[in-house]
Design a protein around this motif. Structure first.
Motif, PDB file in Angstrom:
ATOM      1  N   ASN A 260       0.806  -1.228   0.000  1.00 46.91           N
ATOM      2  CA  ASN A 260       0.000   0.000   0.000  1.00 46.91           C
ATOM      3  C   ASN A 260       0.838   1.276   0.000  1.00 46.91           C
ATOM      4  O   ASN A 260       0.326   2.356   0.299  1.00 46.91           O
ATOM      5  N   GLU A 262       3.480   4.123  -2.024  1.00 45.91           N
ATOM      6  CA  GLU A 262       3.279   4.904  -3.244  1.00 45.91           C
ATOM      7  C   GLU A 262       3.728   4.209  -4.521  1.00 45.91           C
ATOM      8  O   GLU A 262       2.975   4.104  -5.483  1.00 45.91           O
ATOM      9  N   SER A 265       1.859   0.991  -5.213  1.00 47.16           N
ATOM     10  CA  SER A 265       0.498   1.305  -5.671  1.00 47.16           C
ATOM     11  C   SER A 265       0.516   1.759  -7.122  1.00 47.16           C
ATOM     12  O   SER A 265      -0.394   1.432  -7.907  1.00 47.16           O
ATOM     13  N   PHE A 266       1.553   2.517  -7.521  1.00 44.07           N
ATOM     14  CA  PHE A 266       1.679   2.922  -8.919  1.00 44.07           C
ATOM     15  C   PHE A 266       1.871   1.695  -9.809  1.00 44.07           C
ATOM     16  O   PHE A 266       1.290   1.618 -10.899  1.00 44.07           O
ATOM     17  N   THR A 268       0.765  -1.366  -9.285  1.00 45.80           N
ATOM     18  CA  THR A 268      -0.457  -2.162  -9.400  1.00 45.80           C
ATOM     19  C   THR A 268      -1.607  -1.387 -10.042  1.00 45.80           C
ATOM     20  O   THR A 268      -2.340  -1.926 -10.880  1.00 45.80           O
ATOM     21  N   ASN A 269      -1.763  -0.109  -9.678  1.00 49.00           N
ATOM     22  CA  ASN A 269      -2.928   0.645 -10.135  1.00 49.00           C
ATOM     23  C   ASN A 269      -2.730   1.286 -11.508  1.00 49.00           C
ATOM     24  O   ASN A 269      -3.630   1.261 -12.346  1.00 49.00           O
ATOM     25  N   GLU A 270      -1.553   1.869 -11.745  1.00 47.79           N
ATOM     26  CA  GLU A 270      -1.319   2.573 -12.998  1.00 47.79           C
ATOM     27  C   GLU A 270      -0.741   1.675 -14.090  1.00 47.79           C
ATOM     28  O   GLU A 270      -1.063   1.825 -15.264  1.00 47.79           O
ATOM     29  N   SER A 272      -0.893  -1.735 -13.932  1.00 46.27           N
ATOM     30  CA  SER A 272      -1.616  -3.017 -13.924  1.00 46.27           C
ATOM     31  C   SER A 272      -0.682  -4.189 -13.642  1.00 46.27           C
ATOM     32  O   SER A 272      -0.897  -5.304 -14.142  1.00 46.27           O
ATOM     33  N   THR A 274       1.209  -6.994 -11.098  1.00 47.23           N
ATOM     34  CA  THR A 274       0.782  -7.811  -9.951  1.00 47.23           C
ATOM     35  C   THR A 274       1.978  -8.545  -9.371  1.00 47.23           C
ATOM     36  O   THR A 274       2.911  -8.915 -10.084  1.00 47.23           O
TER      37      THR A 274
END
Length: 339
Positions: A260, A262, A265-266, A268-270, A272, A274
């Motif tokens: 969780n 920064e 998170s970038f 995984t979220n931006e 994609s 894993t």
């Protein structure tokens, strides 16, 4: 005038006098003093930006001449073609085989980044250097933060594009192990091209992990390391370097890595990306043995100017900008792992 790096936190008498005069009600005197202050602070601010970030040791800074094009040649030996370049037996009647290669290049776009900061004139008039110096540190950290993020976003994007993720299948979720380091070393070697005696062959030199992963090293049991090494790790102070190197690989802990956090998170979220199912943290391995992959072309270094439009508001301040870019020319120098 003294423009050493410590001038922000430990000003000279001349700097203090400039600060007082920048808070003058006389607009001409105030603007002139603010201008001289901006000139004096530009170099220490610039040095602070370079020393404070977590990208300078990775990316090679290349200062561009005015009007030059930021083009960088790519290696003739592209990933996957290493075995195509071999010698042949030449028969008695025959010519030497020909091998045509054509170099390619990549253009790295540069872009501007900017930041500003200001304060009330009464702080300057009363020589409140403690407040003004803190404001200047905020201005400096603005450039540092932007540089850090852009550099590491580029690294993570290159790693995702390589599409290789290494993990220790026998480790517990979230557990950083020395076997993971071994697996990363082997994978970097196997996928770097060449053979055992190749020059400039890829190898794992630096590993970036979360603070939690680095603390796992302190908790390794006797099944991981011997008692003598355990005692050295147990008694080591933070920053001593005692546990900063495993199997000739430098370990760096980044607050931005971890569950969780920064940069993860970038990832995984931006992007994609894993991590392995059941794992919680991302590990980033780099090959920094040669300066052939990570480049930072700089069109213009940090420039700082006084803001002469603030005097009517009884304020003073600075603004600045820089122009640079980031690129990873060979993603074989980047490798991801998870724990």
């Amino acid at each position: 005038m003294n423009t050493s790096k410590n001038v922000i936190s430990a000003p000279t008498a001349e700097m203090t006098d400039l600060l007082k005069r920048s808070g003058s009600a006389n607009r001409t005197e105030s603007l002139e003093a603010t201008h001289q202050l901006a000139v004096a602070l530009q170099e220490p601010l610039r040095q602070g930006v370079l020393s404070g970030d977590i990208a300078t040791d990775i990316f090679e800074t290349i200062n561009l001449a005015p009007g030059s094009t930021p083009e960088f040649p790519l290696d003739f030996l592209a990933p996957g073609t290493e075995k195509d370049f071999v010698a042949y037996s030449v028969p008695n009647h025959g010519r030497i085989p020909e091998r045509y290669v054509e170099g390619d290049f990549v253009m790295v776009p540069t872009y501007e980044i900017a930041a500003s900061i200001d304060w009330t004139l009464r702080y300057a008039r009363d020589a409140r250097w403690d407040i003004v110096s803190r404001a200047l540190q905020v201005l400096q950290s603005s450039f540092v933060k932007k540089t850090n993020d852009d550099a590491w976003h580029t690294i993570l994007a290159a790693a995702v594009d390589r599409n290789i993720l290494i993990y220790d299948a026998d480790a517990a979720a979230g557990q950083f192990t020395k076997r993971l380091v071994s697996l990363l070393k082997t994978t970097m070697r196997r996928n770097g091209g060449g053979n055992s005696s190749s020059i400039n062959r890829g190898k794992l030199t630096d590993l970036y992990v979360s603070p939690e992963a680095l603390e796992d090293v302190r908790n390794w049991g006797v099944d991981q390391i011997d008692e003598v090494t355990r005692r050295e790790i147990y008694n080591a102070e933070d920053g001593s370097g005692a546990i900063a190197r495993i199997f000739s690989v430098n370990l760096h802990d980044l607050d931005e890595l971890g569950e969780n956090q920064e940069y993860q998170s970038f990832f995984t979220n931006e992007l994609s990306g894993t991590v392995k199912s059941g794992d919680t943290e991302l590990v980033v391995g780099l090959d920094l043995s040669s300066n052939d992959a990570f480049v930072r072309p700089v069109r213009e270094d940090v420039q700082v100017y006084e803001d002469d439009n603030l005097h009517r508001q009884r304020r003073a301040g600075f603004y600045g900008w820089a122009e640079h870019g980031f690129a990873v020319l060979d993603n074989r120098r980047v490798l991801l792992g998870s724990c």
